[in-house]
Design an enzyme around this catalytic site. Structure first.
Site, short mmCIF file in Angstrom:
data_model
loop_
_atom_site.label_atom_id
_atom_site.label_comp_id
_atom_site.label_asym_id
_atom_site.label_seq_id
_atom_site.Cartn_x
_atom_site.Cartn_y
_atom_site.Cartn_z
CD GLU A 1 3.60 2.59 4.95
OE1 GLU A 1 4.52 2.20 4.21
OE2 GLU A 1 2.67 3.32 4.57
CG ASP B 1 2.46 8.41 1.30
OD1 ASP B 1 3.55 8.82 0.91
OD2 ASP B 1 2.10 7.22 1.24
CD GLU C 1 2.77 5.54 -3.70
OE1 GLU C 1 3.87 5.98 -3.31
OE2 GLU C 1 2.03 4.82 -2.99
O1 GCW Z 1 2.69 5.32 1.12
C1 GCW Z 1 3.72 4.52 1.07
C2 GCW Z 1 3.93 3.89 -0.25
C3 GCW Z 1 4.81 2.72 0.04
C4 GCW Z 1 6.11 3.26 0.61
C5 GCW Z 1 5.81 4.14 1.82
C6 GCW Z 1 7.05 4.79 2.38
C7 GCW Z 1 8.24 2.26 0.45
O2 GCW Z 1 2.73 3.50 -0.83
O3 GCW Z 1 5.02 2.00 -1.12
O4 GCW Z 1 6.97 2.23 1.00
O5 GCW Z 1 4.92 5.11 1.46
O6 GCW Z 1 7.33 5.91 2.01
O7 GCW Z 1 7.72 4.18 3.19
#
Ligand code: GCW
Length: 683
Positions: free
Chosen positions: A290, A369, A397
């Site tokens: 990311e 995720d 989340e």
């Molecule tokens: O899917 C994502 C979350 C992010 C998170 C990421 C991760 C901390 O929406 O907020 O970042 O996973 O686990 O790195």
């Protein structure tokens, strides 16, 4: 202070006379033998808990005095033989294990452990027995945690925000500084030690500008203060680091893991950190994930990246916890050949065996995720020569954000009980993450924390159960969800059987209820982009994130089969591979994760896919109404503040559930044109 602040450490005054009379004698004289910050915490906890439950101050001895009824200390420090105990018989317990035993005609309780930390855990266990009104008379417990690292990851930023936080602001930071409210951190440490957590990373895995400097002398003195507090409760401090630190902190030209200057930079950096924190745990690293920097920029792989840090940490006994959450987050939705679910396995399986001994790969429980329902990541079992640990998410989340009730222990249990068949039948995930199946040197479980600076820590008071349950489950994955729920309720709300039963049922039903009104048959991601709360069926459908349901007028689901799909199912060992790959054997709850089927496809339940979608969504919303009714029945039986806190959230949940129901049903009705068999309202 409100009751909700103390969570499960209520230590409510014991009012039951019979019970009080039976146990009050134990509280009169106590001894914690030895002197260390951890033993001091153990003594504090014991004194505090007993005083609160029995209403009288205990006399404290610093040796195993004959007047003392509770005698705590390490095997070295207390005269076990005097109590007829044999040290040799305790050799099997691990470094954090302990013994709780009634001796001398049940007049004394021995609380003995190999290490100071074990003593602290034993004291918590003893207090828990009292809170649960267990008998102490014949107590004889030998206990060791089943997992080595039992960790929490804070996703806290230094501006005070918490990524995916639903309980206020950070308790660690405010205004780009480390907090001065160290009391709150101590109280957090108390809670965590009571459930056996022994490690924590205190900043977000996304390490932004200011946070990058946590490993510089700007902040290390303050990090050290936090580490001191946590250490006294048996908790090691870790930091998330920015892979590009050499560039960002000291202006190096590169962060290439094979560059000699970069290696030297990290060596010096680590040395500096250990000057401040001699028992520093190590680094948590989100790299090439990311948009965070990582070894890919230099044409290096993840083993190169992790080993760079591991070499620097090795002389000090530090660990690198390297995350496997690596995937293409700039996917073109038109590209059907890329499957995000494959990514962790595809990236890391080929590197098995290339990581140094003090690297642990951190793998999310599912391949996507933290969705409401996912299969278990096929990377578990695939890494035979690499230390690995599980990553769960206690923060809700995608599971209701601590507005909606969702008790996650049953989900985590399913994951831990999953048989990977990596070494034939019985190769369960719990035996991989405890290090036993592949004889890993380091292993364990970590999770994203769900706390913030709200008075009750977790926003929704009932979300405290997830934090408690997480700690208890990873201490001993063989505990049942029922046992854990019941322990939490009785420690939190007291002994009234009607309260216990009611809340227990609510907790145990809640994941399935949430699944009912949100995510049918393994479809995920039908949520609002960015914040991830509430329905948005196509919110992620044409996005870059690799998160598609592929619904059209005929059908829905992702073809991940070997023959016609992305081949993801092939990442499992047999017979899981075949089970998922074949439409006939794929379990209903994951059907649309693995297969694209017509709306009229008949499930094992006998319903069609479309009718299942309608039925579960109507049912889910109704079930939320039932939860509310059940909760209303508890008014007056629990304190008003906690009652109202949860009531308010249930109202939000109901609104959410109805929105989900109507949007999902309407969307699929419009797509498919197939009416609900029961003619309920669809718009
Ligand atoms: O899917 C994502 C979350 C992010 C998170 C990421 C991760 C901390 O929406 O907020 O970042 O996973 O686990 O790195």
């Amino acid at each position: 202070r409100q009751a909700s602040y103390d969570c499960w450490l209520q230590y409510e005054k014991i009012r039951d006379h019979e019970y009080y009379n039976q146990y009050v004698a134990y509280s009169r004289g106590i001894a914690v033998v030895g002197d260390s910050p951890i033993l001091k915490s153990a003594l504090d906890e014991l004194e505090r808990g007993l005083f609160s439950m029995f209403g009288q101050k205990s006399t404290v001895y610093n040796e195993a005095a004959k007047e003392a009824s509770i005698i705590a200390g390490t095997f070295e420090s207390i005269p076990l033989e005097d109590y007829g105990l044999n040290k040799a018989s305790l050799i099997n317990m691990n470094e954090e294990g302990y013994l709780l035993k009634a001796v001398k005609d049940e007049e004394k309780i021995i609380v003995a452990a190999k290490s100071d930390k074990g003593v602290l855990y034993a004291v918590h266990h003893l207090l828990r027995l009292l809170q649960l009104r267990e008998s102490l008379k014949q107590v004889n417990i030998v206990e060791s945690p089943k997992n080595q690292l039992r960790m929490l990851n804070q996703w806290d930023n230094m501006d005070g925000s918490v990524e995916r936080g639903y309980s206020g602001q950070s308790i660690f930071y405010e205004n780009h500084k480390i907090t001065t409210n160290l009391e709150r951190i101590k109280d957090y440490a108390r809670l965590l030690s009571s459930i056996g957590i022994n490690a924590i990373s205190i900043n977000n895995v996304n390490v932004w500008k200011v946070e990058t400097k946590l490993i510089t002398n700007d902040f290390l003195p303050d990090v050290a203060k936090i580490a001191d507090i946590l250490r006294a409760y048996g908790i090691k401090t870790f930091l998330s680091i920015n892979f590009a630190s050499p560039i960002e902190i000291d202006g190096l030209q590169t962060a290439d893991p094979l560059d000699p200057d970069v290696k030297t930079w990290w060596k010096n950096k680590v040395e500096e950190i250990y000057r401040y924190i001699p028992d520093f745990g190590g680094f948590v690293v989100k790299a090439d994930s990311e948009h965070r920097p990582g070894p890919f920029s230099y044409d290096r792989n993840h083993a190169d990246g992790a080993n760079l840090l591991a070499e620097a940490l090795e002389p000090f006994g530090g660990l690198v916890i390297w995350r496997c959450f690596v995937y293409n987050c700039l996917q073109d939705w038109r590209d059907r050949s890329t499957d995000r679910a494959r990514a962790a396995y595809d990236h890391f399986k080929p590197l098995d065996g290339d990581f140094l001994d003090n690297v642990i790969l951190q793998i999310k429980n599912g391949p996507m995720d933290f969705q409401v329902r996912e299969p278990v990541s096929p990377l578990f079992g695939a890494l035979e020569k690499t230390n690995q640990m599980m990553e769960f998410q206690v923060a809700q989340e995608y599971t209701g954000q601590q507005k909606d009730l969702c008790f996650l222990v049953p989900l985590w249990k399913e994951v831990l009980e999953f048989d990977t068949y990596a070494k034939g039948e019985g190769s369960k995930v719990k035996n991989i993450v405890n290090g036993s199946l592949f004889n890993d040197k380091f292993s364990g479980i970590c999770a994203v924390s769900n706390i913030g600076n709200d008075e009750n820590w977790t926003g929704n008071t009932l979300a405290q159960a997830n934090l408690y349950g997480y700690g208890r489950l990873i201490w001993n994955p063989d505990l049942t969800s029922e046992e854990i729920a019941e322990e939490w309720i009785r420690s939190t709300f007291g002994q009234d059987p009607s309260v216990v039963e009611q809340i227990k049922q609510m907790l145990l039903d809640s994941w399935s209820i949430y699944e009912n009104y949100t995510a049918p048959l393994g479809v995920g991601w039908m949520v609002n982009p960015h914040h991830h709360y509430g329905p948005n069926i196509d919110g992620y459908e044409y996005s870059v994130w690799g998160t598609y349901h592929f619904a059209d007028r005929d059908g829905i689901g992702v073809d991940r089969t070997i023959e016609t799909g992305t081949g993801y199912a092939g990442q499992y060992y047999s017979p899981n591979k075949e089970m998922y790959n074949n439409l006939e054997t794929c379990p209903d709850e994951l059907l649309l994760f693995f297969h694209h089927v017509p709306y009229t496809y008949k499930l094992k339940s006998g319903k069609t896919v479309i009718q299942h979608i309608y039925d579960t969504h109507f049912k889910g919303a109704e079930q939320v109404e039932e939860l509310i009714e059940k909760w209303n029945g508890l008014r007056g039986k629990i304190d008003e503040i906690r009652f109202v806190n949860v009531s308010e959230r249930f109202q939000l949940q109901l609104k959410n559930a109805k929105e989900w129901r109507d949007q999902v049903n309407t969307y699929f009705y419009r797509k498919s044109g197939i009416a609900d068999e029961n003619n309920r309202t669809i718009y």
